[in-house]
Design a protein around this motif. Structure first.
Motif, PDB file in Angstrom:
ATOM      1  N   LEU A   1      35.571  22.812  86.206  1.00 30.03           N
ATOM      2  CA  LEU A   1      36.335  24.011  86.551  1.00 30.03           C
ATOM      3  C   LEU A   1      35.389  25.206  86.494  1.00 30.03           C
ATOM      4  O   LEU A   1      34.742  25.445  85.473  1.00 30.03           O
ATOM      5  CB  LEU A   1      37.499  24.215  85.584  1.00 30.03           C
ATOM      6  CG  LEU A   1      38.468  25.356  85.895  1.00 30.03           C
ATOM      7  CD1 LEU A   1      39.267  25.058  87.164  1.00 30.03           C
ATOM      8  CD2 LEU A   1      39.423  25.600  84.725  1.00 30.03           C
ATOM      9  N   ARG A   2      35.295  25.927  87.582  1.00 29.92           N
ATOM     10  CA  ARG A   2      34.436  27.115  87.622  1.00 29.92           C
ATOM     11  C   ARG A   2      35.026  28.185  86.709  1.00 29.92           C
ATOM     12  O   ARG A   2      36.245  28.435  86.728  1.00 29.92           O
ATOM     13  CB  ARG A   2      34.363  27.625  89.056  1.00 29.92           C
ATOM     14  CG  ARG A   2      33.378  28.732  89.288  1.00 29.92           C
ATOM     15  CD  ARG A   2      33.401  29.192  90.737  1.00 29.92           C
ATOM     16  NE  ARG A   2      32.055  29.429  91.227  1.00 29.92           N
ATOM     17  CZ  ARG A   2      31.774  29.994  92.394  1.00 29.92           C
ATOM     18  NH1 ARG A   2      32.761  30.355  93.208  1.00 29.92           N
ATOM     19  NH2 ARG A   2      30.528  30.166  92.766  1.00 29.92           N
ATOM     20  N   ILE A  27      34.987  32.189  85.580  1.00 28.47           N
ATOM     21  CA  ILE A  27      34.617  33.518  86.072  1.00 28.47           C
ATOM     22  C   ILE A  27      34.941  34.541  84.987  1.00 28.47           C
ATOM     23  O   ILE A  27      36.100  34.707  84.594  1.00 28.47           O
ATOM     24  CB  ILE A  27      35.367  33.862  87.366  1.00 28.47           C
ATOM     25  CG1 ILE A  27      35.064  32.829  88.452  1.00 28.47           C
ATOM     26  CG2 ILE A  27      34.991  35.265  87.839  1.00 28.47           C
ATOM     27  CD1 ILE A  27      35.860  33.029  89.731  1.00 28.47           C
ATOM     28  N   VAL A  81      29.447  34.132  86.501  1.00 27.12           N
ATOM     29  CA  VAL A  81      30.082  32.878  86.882  1.00 27.12           C
ATOM     30  C   VAL A  81      29.375  31.734  86.177  1.00 27.12           C
ATOM     31  O   VAL A  81      28.139  31.704  86.108  1.00 27.12           O
ATOM     32  CB  VAL A  81      30.025  32.660  88.416  1.00 27.12           C
ATOM     33  CG1 VAL A  81      30.674  31.326  88.796  1.00 27.12           C
ATOM     34  CG2 VAL A  81      30.701  33.813  89.143  1.00 27.12           C
ATOM     35  N   THR A 120      43.055  28.497  94.661  1.00 24.60           N
ATOM     36  CA  THR A 120      41.895  28.012  93.904  1.00 24.60           C
ATOM     37  C   THR A 120      41.842  28.556  92.476  1.00 24.60           C
ATOM     38  O   THR A 120      41.195  27.951  91.623  1.00 24.60           O
ATOM     39  CB  THR A 120      40.571  28.361  94.617  1.00 24.60           C
ATOM     40  OG1 THR A 120      40.529  29.771  94.865  1.00 24.60           O
ATOM     41  CG2 THR A 120      40.447  27.606  95.921  1.00 24.60           C
ATOM     42  N   ASP A 168      29.031  27.768  86.527  1.00 29.25           N
ATOM     43  CA  ASP A 168      29.287  26.677  87.476  1.00 29.25           C
ATOM     44  C   ASP A 168      28.888  25.319  86.905  1.00 29.25           C
ATOM     45  O   ASP A 168      28.680  24.368  87.662  1.00 29.25           O
ATOM     46  CB  ASP A 168      28.530  26.914  88.779  1.00 29.25           C
ATOM     47  CG  ASP A 168      29.334  27.744  89.778  1.00 29.25           C
ATOM     48  OD1 ASP A 168      30.575  27.575  89.821  1.00 29.25           O
ATOM     49  OD2 ASP A 168      28.737  28.562  90.492  1.00 29.25           O
ATOM     50  N   ARG A 171      35.844  26.344  95.118  1.00 31.72           N
ATOM     51  CA  ARG A 171      35.946  25.598  93.862  1.00 31.72           C
ATOM     52  C   ARG A 171      37.172  26.043  93.079  1.00 31.72           C
ATOM     53  O   ARG A 171      37.502  27.240  93.036  1.00 31.72           O
ATOM     54  CB  ARG A 171      34.705  25.800  93.001  1.00 31.72           C
ATOM     55  CG  ARG A 171      33.454  25.099  93.504  1.00 31.72           C
ATOM     56  CD  ARG A 171      32.441  24.990  92.392  1.00 31.72           C
ATOM     57  NE  ARG A 171      32.957  24.188  91.287  1.00 31.72           N
ATOM     58  CZ  ARG A 171      32.387  24.119  90.089  1.00 31.72           C
ATOM     59  NH1 ARG A 171      31.303  24.828  89.824  1.00 31.72           N
ATOM     60  NH2 ARG A 171      32.914  23.372  89.131  1.00 31.72           N
ATOM     61  N   ASP A 172      37.849  25.102  92.435  1.00 34.67           N
ATOM     62  CA  ASP A 172      38.903  25.467  91.496  1.00 34.67           C
ATOM     63  C   ASP A 172      38.273  26.255  90.354  1.00 34.67           C
ATOM     64  O   ASP A 172      37.183  25.909  89.863  1.00 34.67           O
ATOM     65  CB  ASP A 172      39.578  24.215  90.948  1.00 34.67           C
ATOM     66  CG  ASP A 172      40.348  23.467  92.021  1.00 34.67           C
ATOM     67  OD1 ASP A 172      41.184  24.101  92.685  1.00 34.67           O
ATOM     68  OD2 ASP A 172      40.095  22.265  92.202  1.00 34.67           O
ATOM     69  N   CYS A 173      38.954  27.312  89.924  1.00 38.09           N
ATOM     70  CA  CYS A 173      38.344  28.204  88.944  1.00 38.09           C
ATOM     71  C   CYS A 173      39.386  28.772  88.003  1.00 38.09           C
ATOM     72  O   CYS A 173      40.598  28.694  88.249  1.00 38.09           O
ATOM     73  CB  CYS A 173      37.597  29.339  89.643  1.00 38.09           C
ATOM     74  SG  CYS A 173      38.660  30.432  90.629  1.00 38.09           S
TER      75      CYS A 173
END
Length: 276
Positions: free
Chosen positions: A113-114, A116, A107, A188, A109, A148-150
């Motif tokens: 925007l996160r 992944i 991830v 999200t 951070d 969080r939005d991702c």
């Protein structure tokens, strides 16, 4: 936030031509020059797999030489042409997983925007796979309470594109469970970014936009016949630019062609006046 997505580099050791025709190393050099010249400059670059062609240390050393000009933070996931060990050894900063981790799942951070990373590589096979342990990891990340939005980025698309010979080697085992997890967290998960198909393709899958990026080197022929043969074409190379607006909670994707083309030209009407 501006995200540049480059995919399917297929760099070969010694600058060997892919399929005895495609200068993939030269194509990557042009792509990096293109990214560095963008205004505004991207905040981060995501490489969605097939960094090398055979997954050797020699290939990744050449990629590293070319990426020395890239002063923007970048991250990678492996594709089916890659090998985890050599990729992680060559790019530890771009594959930030814990020592001893079996997969390149992590991830980021550091941005609005996160991000992944999901490792869909099934070493030795063209198709992709997500094992239960990886899916459990993803569920834990998405359920960690941060909300969080991702965006997820991975190599193999989880849906059928209609290009039959490529669909036969898309994400296989684990795709149904991934669909369930994505649907559960669709409030999200703003997008899923993929590679592998060498063409720009967009769809809605499990309630979430999925964008497949074009190769920076060569394209898979657009053939939607059920018996369409495996073939590549030399269309204009490109990359995706994803624009994340945190205030509006919206993500917009643009296709940016790599190379010099005529224009831009201002628009003039029949009266010779500039159209604004």
């Amino acid at each position: 936030m501006l995200i540049a997505q480059l995919t399917d580099l297929h760099i070969a050791a010694g600058r060997r031509l892919a399929y005895r025709k495609v200068d993939t190393a030269g194509a990557l050099e042009k792509a990096i020059d293109h990214v560095m010249a963008l205004v505004p400059r991207p905040d981060v670059v995501l490489f969605t797999g097939d960094i090398g062609d055979l997954g050797t240390a020699e290939e990744y050393a050449l990629v590293g030489e070319i990426l020395a000009k890239l002063t923007i933070p970048y991250f990678m996931v492996p594709g089916n042409h890659d090998r985890r060990g050599p990729l992680r050894a060559a790019f530890p900063h771009a594959t930030p997983v814990a020592n001893g981790a079996g997969f390149v799942n992590y991830v980021v951070d550091d941005f609005p925007l996160r991000l992944i990373a999901l490792d869909t590589l099934d070493e030795g096979r063209a198709g992709g796979i997500l094992l239960p342990a990886q899916l459990d990891w993803l569920q834990r990340v998405l359920s960690d309470g941060t909300d969080r939005d991702c965006a997820i980025f991975m190599h193999h698309p989880p849906f059928r594109t209609g290009i039959a010979h490529m669909d036969a080697q898309n994400l296989g085992a684990g795709a149904d469970e991934l669909a369930r997890i994505v649907a559960e967290h669709r409030d999200t998960i703003r997008a899923v970014f993929c590679g592998h198909i060498h063409r720009p393709i967009h769809t809605i899958w499990s309630g979430v936009p999925v964008m497949v990026g074009p190769s920076v080197a060569h394209q898979v022929a657009l053939d939607l016949r059920a018996d369409g043969p495996s073939a590549f074409v030399m269309e204009p190379p490109g990359l995706h630019l994803h624009v994340w607006d945190a205030n509006a909670k919206s993500l917009t994707t643009h296709l940016s062609y790599i190379g010099r083309y005529d224009g831009p030209h201002p628009f003039f009407g029949p009266d010779g006046k500039l159209i604004v």
